[in-house]
Design an enzyme around this catalytic site. Structure first.
Site, PDB file in Angstrom:
ATOM      1  N   LEU A 138      10.685 -20.282 -28.939  1.00  0.00           N
ATOM      2  CA  LEU A 138      10.756 -20.543 -27.719  1.00  0.00           C
ATOM      3  C   LEU A 138      10.587 -21.847 -27.256  1.00  0.00           C
ATOM      4  O   LEU A 138       9.598 -22.479 -27.497  1.00  0.00           O
ATOM      5  CB  LEU A 138      10.203 -19.616 -26.752  1.00  0.00           C
ATOM      6  CG  LEU A 138      10.324 -18.143 -26.909  1.00  0.00           C
ATOM      7  CD1 LEU A 138       9.376 -17.353 -26.151  1.00  0.00           C
ATOM      8  CD2 LEU A 138      11.902 -17.576 -26.488  1.00  0.00           C
ATOM      9  N   ASP A 139      11.128 -22.536 -26.098  1.00  0.00           N
ATOM     10  CA  ASP A 139      10.885 -23.880 -25.674  1.00  0.00           C
ATOM     11  C   ASP A 139       9.336 -23.900 -25.225  1.00  0.00           C
ATOM     12  O   ASP A 139       8.926 -22.740 -24.713  1.00  0.00           O
ATOM     13  CB  ASP A 139      11.610 -24.266 -24.378  1.00  0.00           C
ATOM     14  CG  ASP A 139      13.101 -24.638 -24.774  1.00  0.00           C
ATOM     15  OD1 ASP A 139      13.307 -24.886 -25.950  1.00  0.00           O
ATOM     16  OD2 ASP A 139      14.054 -24.750 -23.952  1.00  0.00           O
ATOM     17  N   LYS A 140       8.636 -24.964 -25.281  1.00  0.00           N
ATOM     18  CA  LYS A 140       7.146 -25.057 -24.743  1.00  0.00           C
ATOM     19  C   LYS A 140       7.064 -24.429 -23.533  1.00  0.00           C
ATOM     20  O   LYS A 140       6.313 -23.519 -23.290  1.00  0.00           O
ATOM     21  CB  LYS A 140       6.744 -26.687 -24.530  1.00  0.00           C
ATOM     22  CG  LYS A 140       5.485 -26.509 -23.983  1.00  0.00           C
ATOM     23  CD  LYS A 140       4.905 -28.101 -24.063  1.00  0.00           C
ATOM     24  CE  LYS A 140       3.712 -28.337 -23.400  1.00  0.00           C
ATOM     25  NZ  LYS A 140       3.441 -29.845 -23.219  1.00  0.00           N
ATOM     26  N   THR A 142       9.097 -22.060 -21.812  1.00  0.00           N
ATOM     27  CA  THR A 142       9.440 -20.728 -21.743  1.00  0.00           C
ATOM     28  C   THR A 142       8.743 -19.530 -22.306  1.00  0.00           C
ATOM     29  O   THR A 142       7.879 -20.126 -23.412  1.00  0.00           O
ATOM     30  CB  THR A 142      10.614 -20.864 -22.468  1.00  0.00           C
ATOM     31  OG1 THR A 142      11.772 -21.674 -22.146  1.00  0.00           O
ATOM     32  CG2 THR A 142      11.311 -19.408 -22.423  1.00  0.00           C
ATOM     33  N   ARG A 250      19.705 -22.588 -20.437  1.00  0.00           N
ATOM     34  CA  ARG A 250      19.390 -23.899 -19.338  1.00  0.00           C
ATOM     35  C   ARG A 250      20.684 -24.520 -19.246  1.00  0.00           C
ATOM     36  O   ARG A 250      21.012 -24.969 -18.162  1.00  0.00           O
ATOM     37  CB  ARG A 250      18.090 -24.743 -20.127  1.00  0.00           C
ATOM     38  CG  ARG A 250      16.689 -23.976 -19.894  1.00  0.00           C
ATOM     39  CD  ARG A 250      16.023 -24.724 -20.754  1.00  0.00           C
ATOM     40  NE  ARG A 250      15.488 -25.906 -19.962  1.00  0.00           N
ATOM     41  CZ  ARG A 250      14.768 -26.738 -20.526  1.00  0.00           C
ATOM     42  NH1 ARG A 250      14.107 -26.813 -21.894  1.00  0.00           N
ATOM     43  NH2 ARG A 250      14.233 -27.991 -19.906  1.00  0.00           N
TER      44      ARG A 250
END
EC number: 5.4.99.-
Length: 332
Positions: A138-140, A142, A250
């Protein structure tokens, strides 16, 4: 530090080419380009960050060499919100702000460091020393549900499930996103190839399928709530991934004109919309400093028993506060 005095010999050349010629074989051109983008190269005290910048006729080039990273992540006692754990795997609710694994500029303080401390030697080694047990990311900024493999067997089966992205029914991933405006349809599918943005290699954008770096990407969405119901200024969207590309939700939501609230990368042009909201939505939206995205549901088959495991977690407090603030908007 490395220091080079310019004498006009390299004047007018690209700086990455000139430095590579001077510093070979100690530094490759690729390494020099990385150092430039890091801001580690300066001429007469001014940082030079663009590899194609031209070399002046004179001056002093200084290159600050970063300290080498420790190749082995170290265990760190970082709190984990554990939803499930057995001998094969561990499921956690990742908070926003936590990087998944060490990388450039992030040597520690990551989920991997926390997992090494918690699991000791019981993480799968398939992902290598920097990414033990990691089968998806997961993105930082998120938040949400992640599964990590503790055995090589679990790693192989979970990786295969994520590779098929649920098309065979073995995996289900759903996200909650709070976006600007609301799609005209309550349900829909975004089918658009993604590739590197032409002006920024760290970003992704929708690109023609014919481009060499184009990757097929499909996102299914359903509108959960509109704020307010009529003439919505924002909407809570559930997104289900059929593919798993970098920044997919996104970029796809921005592509259809509804970027995520708080997304400084893909929704920067919409940031001023918060200024026109009524209070308290205005104040909360202005203070929200990450993309409003939460991985709220993950389901998969247990790699050993075959049992169906399903995990759902509500949005964390900051996103819950944002949703609650939008619910106060008067429809009139």
């Amino acid at each position: 530090m490395k220091e080079i005095i310019l004498d006009g010999t390299d004047a007018g050349q690209r700086i990455d080419q000139a430095l590579a010629a001077r510093l070979a074989p100690d530094l490759s051109r690729g390494r020099i380009q990385t150092l430039l983008r890091m801001g580690a190269v300066s001429i007469d005290g001014r940082a030079v960050t663009e590899p194609k910048s031209k070399v002046p006729a004179s001056g002093i080039v200084r290159i600050e060499m970063p300290a080498p990273d420790d190749p082995l992540p170290r265990p760190q006692d970082i709190a984990l919100d554990i939803m499930f754990e057995d001998d094969e795997l561990i499921v956690i609710d990742k908070p926003a702000g936590l990087v998944v694994h060490p990388g450039a500029g992030v040597p520690d303080g990551t989920l991997v460091n926390a997992l090494i401390h918690h699991c000791r030697d019981s993480l799968s080694g398939i992902g290598g020393v920097k990414r033990p047990g990691i089968v998806h990311r997961l993105d930082k900024e998120t938040s949400g549900v992640m599964v990590v493999a503790k055995t090589d067997h679990a790693h192989r089966l979970l990786s295969a499930a994520f590779a098929s992205h649920g098309r065979d029914g073995a995996l289900a991933r759903r996200y909650l996103a709070l976006c600007w405006g609301a799609p005209s349809r309550m349900k829909g599918t975004i089918d658009a190839h993604l590739g590197r943005a032409s002006n920024d290699r760290t970003r992704r954008s929708v690109v023609p399928a014919s481009r060499p770096d184009a990757r097929h990407a499909v996102t299914h969405f359903a509108v959960e709530k509109r704020f307010p119901q009529r003439d919505a200024v924002a909407a809570l969207i559930e997104c289900e991934l059929e593919t798993g590309r970098t920044h997919q939700i996104r970029v796809h939501m921005n592509h259809i004109g509804h970027p995520l609230i708080g997304d400084a990368v893909y929704g920067a042009a919409f940031a001023t919309k918060a200024n026109r909201l009524p209070s308290p939505a205005r104040d909360v939206a202005q203070a929200f400093s990450r993309q409003a995205l939460h991985a709220h549901h993950l389901a998969f088959n247990h790699p050993a028993s075959g049992e169906r495991l399903s995990f759902t977690t509500p949005p964390p407090s900051d996103m819950a506060e944002l949703i609650a603030a939008f619910e106060t908007i008067d429809p009139a």
